[in-house]
Design an enzyme around this catalytic site. Structure first.
Site, mmCIF file in Angstrom:
data_model
loop_
_atom_site.group_PDB
_atom_site.id
_atom_site.type_symbol
_atom_site.label_atom_id
_atom_site.label_comp_id
_atom_site.label_asym_id
_atom_site.label_seq_id
_atom_site.Cartn_x
_atom_site.Cartn_y
_atom_site.Cartn_z
ATOM 1 N N HIS A 116 14.270 -32.472 -20.373
ATOM 2 C CA HIS A 116 14.736 -31.650 -19.247
ATOM 3 C C HIS A 116 15.518 -30.459 -19.781
ATOM 4 C CE1 HIS A 116 16.589 -30.863 -15.221
ATOM 5 N NE2 HIS A 116 17.586 -30.439 -15.991
ATOM 6 N N GLU A 117 16.417 -30.722 -20.725
ATOM 7 C CA GLU A 117 17.217 -29.627 -21.290
ATOM 8 C C GLU A 117 16.361 -28.697 -22.150
ATOM 9 O OE1 GLU A 117 19.941 -29.167 -19.986
ATOM 10 O OE2 GLU A 117 20.199 -31.136 -19.076
ATOM 11 N N HIS B 129 15.003 -26.038 -20.052
ATOM 12 C CA HIS B 129 15.903 -24.893 -19.881
ATOM 13 C C HIS B 129 15.986 -24.059 -21.166
ATOM 14 C CE1 HIS B 129 17.289 -26.203 -16.004
ATOM 15 N NE2 HIS B 129 17.875 -27.289 -16.457
#
Length: 409
Positions: A21-22, A25
């Site tokens: 998920h990170e 980003h």
């Protein structure tokens, strides 16, 4: 031991999902030349870290979330001294700490981050609104993609064990025995209606209690019509056969449909979250049962992983269940993070979209809009929202310990 290994493997899958998920980003942030100073998995004290260039990569001791820290996630207030921006990050729990610093510390150093002339143009708030939307959408999009990958492995690669309209066993003293049905008979029609699934067949049988019917079956490659009269089981029809099972494999389009359906169900669950959390409270502090389709936290999901691993299911079905659970958890994580409220990713997305709309309207009416939308004005609301999220996580963890969800008895 099997339960422990299953729980550890599932927890590792969750941590991998958080880490990616990170990454969702991080990659577009680097692509758009935003300064990223930290990429962390977990919360609390740092267990391990290493620095690559300007970014510190690390793992925290508590496996509940993660974050990346992009410099300048919040625009400076008017009158802020040059070379300072407010400290912020992408993780809800990390953001709670940062917002607390911003309110309690005031102008002290803890609430600020120093930037130099070389950072000009690399601060998050300085990037065009559409780049910020892409950066903040990257995390939830990664989770939904992971959900598709996990479900594809489960539903396409392994396949679902599904009841077929094929006789596996005939129940004694039943209409099926009287009619001469045998194991291996494939039922292809019920009267004039074609039969494509076991569910279709059972629905038609239940609706015709006590009535004469004709089944068309395939036996040893030969099509045969069998006339019989259904029995009764209460108000429902009764034939007296048990189905054979076979693995059905979904194609990628069908898996995508499952992802869309699951996302829709999660979104509906988010809308009903206050009601559902009331149910969690009752389950945690009374004898009320947990709802199988209700919210579940990291603790509960990890317990389920252990329960599945220690169950009597065939190994293939255990693996299938774990993959489906990981896929569903990722989809839930992605959809929930799109809620347009800080400190969730959706709050930053909403702010960037609002800024883009204002700039578009400004051009239409000949006005200039130079300042970014100051999401820091919502810090009190953000702090309240983050506290609510922490309270919900704590309640879920407690309920998962004292009254866990059981999918497998």
């Amino acid at each position: 031991m099997t339960w422990f290994l299953g729980a550890v493997v599932f927890l590792f899958g969750l941590l991998l999902s958080i880490a990616l998920h990170e990454v969702g980003h991080y990659l577009p942030a680097r692509r758009f030349n935003v300064k990223v100073t930290q990429w962390m998995v977990g919360i609390g004290p740092t267990a391990w870290s290493t620095r690559r260039g300007e970014t510190e990569f690390g793992v925290k001791w508590l496996p509940f979330g993660g974050y990346i820290r992009m410099t300048g996630m919040l625009p400076p207030e008017p009158g802020t001294p040059p070379g300072r921006v407010r400290r912020w990050s992408t993780g809800p729990l990390r953001s709670l700490v940062d917002s607390a610093r911003a309110q309690i510390a005031g102008a002290r150093e803890a609430a600020w981050e120093e930037v130099g002339p070389e950072d000009h143009g690399r601060l998050f708030y300085q990037r065009p609104w559409w780049q910020r939307v892409i950066i903040m959408t990257g995390g939830p999009a990664m989770n939904i993609l992971l959900g598709f990958v996990f479900l594809s492995i489960a539903l396409t690669g392994i396949g679902i064990s599904t009841a077929q309209p094929v006789v596996q066993r005939v129940v004694e003293l039943s209409p099926a025995v009287t009619a001469g049905l045998r194991p291996g008979d494939k039922i292809i029609a019920y009267g004039n209606e074609p039969v494509s699934s076991w569910n279709d067949l059972t629905a038609m049988i239940r609706a015709d209690a006590g009535r004469p019917v004709t089944l068309t079956i395939v036996r040893d490659g030969v099509t045969v019509n069998v006339a019989l009269t259904l029995g009764r089981n209460g108000q429902s029809g009764f034939l007296g056969i048990e189905p054979a099972y076979a693995r059905e494999h979904l194609n990628p389009v069908e898996v995508a449909g499952v992802v869309v359906t699951t996302s829709r169900e999660v979104a509906y669950g988010v809308v009903r979250l206050p009601e559902r959390m009331a149910g969690i409270w009752q389950a945690a502090f009374s004898d009320a049962p947990r709802q199988v389709d209700g919210p579940i936290g990291v603790v509960g999901a990890t317990r389920l992983g252990g329960d599945v691993a220690a169950s009597d299911l065939p190994v293939t079905d255990r693996l299938l269940f774990l993959l489906e659970l990981l896929g569903s958890f990722n989809i839930a994580m992605g959809v929930f993070n799109l809620v347009p409220l800080l400190p969730l990713d959706g709050g930053h997305i909403a702010a960037a979209l609002l800024e883009g709309a204002k700039r578009r309207l400004g051009r239409l009416f000949g006005r200039s809009w130079t300042r970014p939308v100051d999401v820091a004005k919502t810090i009190p609301l953000t702090s309240a929202a983050a506290l609510v999220l922490v309270a919900m996580a704590a309640l879920l963890a407690y309920a998962d310990l004292v009254n866990p969800v059981h999918f497998i008895d």
